[in-house]
Design a protein around this motif. Sequence first.
Motif, mmCIF file in Angstrom:
data_model
loop_
_atom_site.group_PDB
_atom_site.id
_atom_site.type_symbol
_atom_site.label_atom_id
_atom_site.label_comp_id
_atom_site.label_asym_id
_atom_site.label_seq_id
_atom_site.Cartn_x
_atom_site.Cartn_y
_atom_site.Cartn_z
ATOM 1 N N SER A 95 0.819 -1.219 0.000
ATOM 2 C CA SER A 95 0.000 0.000 0.000
ATOM 3 C C SER A 95 0.851 1.267 0.000
ATOM 4 C CB SER A 95 -0.928 0.005 1.216
ATOM 5 O OG SER A 95 -0.186 -0.049 2.427
ATOM 6 N N SER A 116 -7.681 -1.530 -1.431
ATOM 7 C CA SER A 116 -8.420 -0.259 -1.363
ATOM 8 C C SER A 116 -7.644 0.860 -2.034
ATOM 9 C CB SER A 116 -8.701 0.102 0.104
ATOM 10 O OG SER A 116 -9.463 -0.889 0.733
ATOM 11 N N ASP A 133 -2.827 -5.636 4.470
ATOM 12 C CA ASP A 133 -3.025 -4.195 4.629
ATOM 13 C C ASP A 133 -4.116 -3.739 3.663
ATOM 14 O OD1 ASP A 133 -1.835 -4.255 2.164
ATOM 15 O OD2 ASP A 133 -0.078 -3.083 2.718
ATOM 16 N N ASP A 134 -4.177 -2.435 3.394
ATOM 17 C CA ASP A 134 -5.244 -1.894 2.539
ATOM 18 C C ASP A 134 -4.789 -1.699 1.095
ATOM 19 O OD1 ASP A 134 -3.489 0.135 3.135
ATOM 20 O OD2 ASP A 134 -5.027 1.687 3.310
#
Length: 281
Positions: free
Chosen positions: A15, A50, A46-47
């Motif tokens: 990320s 996104s 983790d993100d």
Amino acid sequence: MSNGVYLAIIGNNVSGILASTIFKVRLELEGQENVRIVFIDNGSTDDSSSVALRSGAEVKKYSKVQDLDVLMGKALGDAIGSDRDVNIFLDLSGENDADDAISLVRAAIIQGPNFAGGWINPRNENGKIGCLALDRKNLGIMNVSKTDLDAFIERMLSSNDYRKNMYKEIVKKRSKMKDRGRQGFNPHTIMRNLRRNHPMKFYGGLGLISILGAMATGFYTVDYFYKNQNLYYPTAFGAALLIMIGGFMLVAGLMLNAMNVVEERVRAMKKWESASEDFRW
């Protein structure tokens, strides 16, 4: 250029670098039609997914970490289904970055029908894929099938020669880093490297110092003139000389920096040509 670009970015817990990677590639491909960027999330905690979605990329997420050969097979199938000719596969686990993908896209654009593919090695022992480019339109003209591509990728991921070459690259890189560390406290070495690798900073800094000196000398000359109603020629001449030296340094820094950029691009072109010539099935 061929009919569009498909870029598959493979990563796990990336990320921190993913958004800049996607944006940099998008900026380079701005104006190109039919561009598709897909992030293949290899079991991130983790993100990363996104971040990829917010950056405008499609996401294919795996809940558990998969073998890279499995991911590459699925990515290749997805690339073929996307009907885009230039396919780029970027593995972030090997510290390869957007510049590697961009360099291979440029090679495909410049070489056109002469470009079948290219490959940039991983930069650490964690990576296996590095950055791989295929032009499926040109490969189709050469009668290279998906089965051939799958076999090639499998050989690439399991090749002992490849691992030996990668290990040599790692050892070479670490040796250079050690040498730089040993030379880190040598002022002469630091100044020489700055002058050679960052001429704009080196000569520009000297030019700025000269101009500041010229300003100080000029203020003194003006002050002397108002107090004595007489021009003090040594400082006036010194101010003019410092301005000329400063201007020369700034121009020299700009020119040498431009020459460095051109030299890097020439080296990159040679690297692309070499990669394409060495790309065999």
